[in-house]
Design a protein around this motif. Sequence first.
Motif, PDB file in Angstrom:
ATOM      1  N   TYR A 108      81.832   7.677 123.442  1.00 29.14           N
ATOM      2  CA  TYR A 108      81.389   7.590 124.837  1.00 29.14           C
ATOM      3  C   TYR A 108      82.133   6.554 125.677  1.00 29.14           C
ATOM      4  O   TYR A 108      82.889   6.921 126.574  1.00 29.14           O
ATOM      5  N   THR A 109      81.962   5.266 125.355  1.00 25.09           N
ATOM      6  CA  THR A 109      82.483   4.211 126.252  1.00 25.09           C
ATOM      7  C   THR A 109      83.988   4.351 126.477  1.00 25.09           C
ATOM      8  O   THR A 109      84.477   4.238 127.606  1.00 25.09           O
ATOM      9  N   VAL A 112      84.846   7.255 128.724  1.00 24.36           N
ATOM     10  CA  VAL A 112      84.540   6.939 130.130  1.00 24.36           C
ATOM     11  C   VAL A 112      85.644   6.047 130.701  1.00 24.36           C
ATOM     12  O   VAL A 112      86.124   6.268 131.827  1.00 24.36           O
ATOM     13  N   ASN A 116      87.718   7.552 133.752  1.00 26.98           N
ATOM     14  CA  ASN A 116      87.554   6.971 135.103  1.00 26.98           C
ATOM     15  C   ASN A 116      88.913   6.811 135.772  1.00 26.98           C
ATOM     16  O   ASN A 116      89.083   7.123 136.951  1.00 26.98           O
ATOM     17  N   SER A 157      76.724  14.298 129.563  1.00 26.33           N
ATOM     18  CA  SER A 157      76.126  14.003 130.855  1.00 26.33           C
ATOM     19  C   SER A 157      77.185  13.441 131.814  1.00 26.33           C
ATOM     20  O   SER A 157      77.231  13.810 133.000  1.00 26.33           O
ATOM     21  N   TYR A 158      78.050  12.583 131.286  1.00 31.27           N
ATOM     22  CA  TYR A 158      79.162  12.037 132.098  1.00 31.27           C
ATOM     23  C   TYR A 158      80.047  13.180 132.611  1.00 31.27           C
ATOM     24  O   TYR A 158      80.398  13.236 133.800  1.00 31.27           O
ATOM     25  N   LEU A 162      80.934  14.320 136.409  1.00 35.47           N
ATOM     26  CA  LEU A 162      82.336  14.338 136.829  1.00 35.47           C
ATOM     27  C   LEU A 162      82.697  15.709 137.413  1.00 35.47           C
ATOM     28  O   LEU A 162      83.384  15.819 138.435  1.00 35.47           O
TER      29      LEU A 162
END
Length: 243
Positions: A108-109, A112, A116, A157-158, A162
């Motif tokens: 995840y992190t 992201v 980004n 979900s991210y 997006l």
Amino acid sequence: MSYVLIIGAKSDIAKEIARTYAKNGYNLYLCARSSSDLSELKTDIEVRSAVNVQILDFDITAYDTHKSFYEQLSEKPLGVIIVSGYMTEQKIAQKNWGECLNTINVNYTGAVSILNIISNDFEKERRGFIVGISSVAGDRGRKANYIYGSAKAAFSSYLSGLRNRLFKSGVSVLTVKPGFVATKMTQKLHLPERLTAEPIDVAEDIYKAQQAGKNILYTKSIWFLIMLIIKNIPEFIFKKLSI
Ligand SMILES: NC(=O)c1ccc[n+]([C@@H]2O[C@H](COP(=O)([O-])OP(=O)(O)OC[C@H]3O[C@@H](n4cnc5c(N)ncnc54)[C@H](OP(=O)(O)O)[C@@H]3O)[C@@H](O)[C@H]2O)c1
């Protein structure tokens, strides 16, 4: 032809994705830790498909490096595919904080952090595609793998947000939810043959779905139905189950 950037390129699924995109004429950035291990794959793809393949060192948890990594690319890619992932046994992840954190960070992190940066560029340029490999494990938390599953749920979900944000800019976002796939990650598990996909089939499904501008892909497709049933089991029953 444009470049496709593949992160986690040493994964069995990523290698097949690389071959599939190369077969269809795309140049490739293959990104992984200790990327020199990919030299043979690079040569093989270049010979078979007559495309340009560059191998690049990339660690998805080295967040501080992500901006400069993207900025130094000689040509910005048309698409990015995040394949990197990490899954240890649930019993290990729930006792060992380092393992738990790495599961969250790789799945995840880190995704992201790099997305980004890339999505801001794609939005500005008003072009591009983003593919994220999540998992059916993110559709509902189960005791057997809820740490990995919750990281994938966050990633799904991210990607959903997006996709919503980038729709107006003409940038497509595909969330891939594989069920079981026969790879290094699952080699110690006893997987039901009929529900288990081969990496090459997953790669072809991803290519077709991405080219068609789809939003969410379950591969094998039967997993859509399986997860529909699992998601609809009432919580008071679900909490007693071992699935
Ligand atoms: N296999 C399945 O049944 C299944 C099901 C659903 C979803 N998925 C997802 O599909 C994707 C591909 O998995 P796979 O089955 O092909 O497993 P895999 O062969 O174990 O691939 C995972 C890849 O992630 C890379 N990785 C781990 N930590 C990283 C880091 N810090 N930075 C950069 N790369 C890192 C690994 O690199 P190294 O080679 O350097 O360790 C490895 O190549 C993953 O996102 C996985 O969660 C798999």
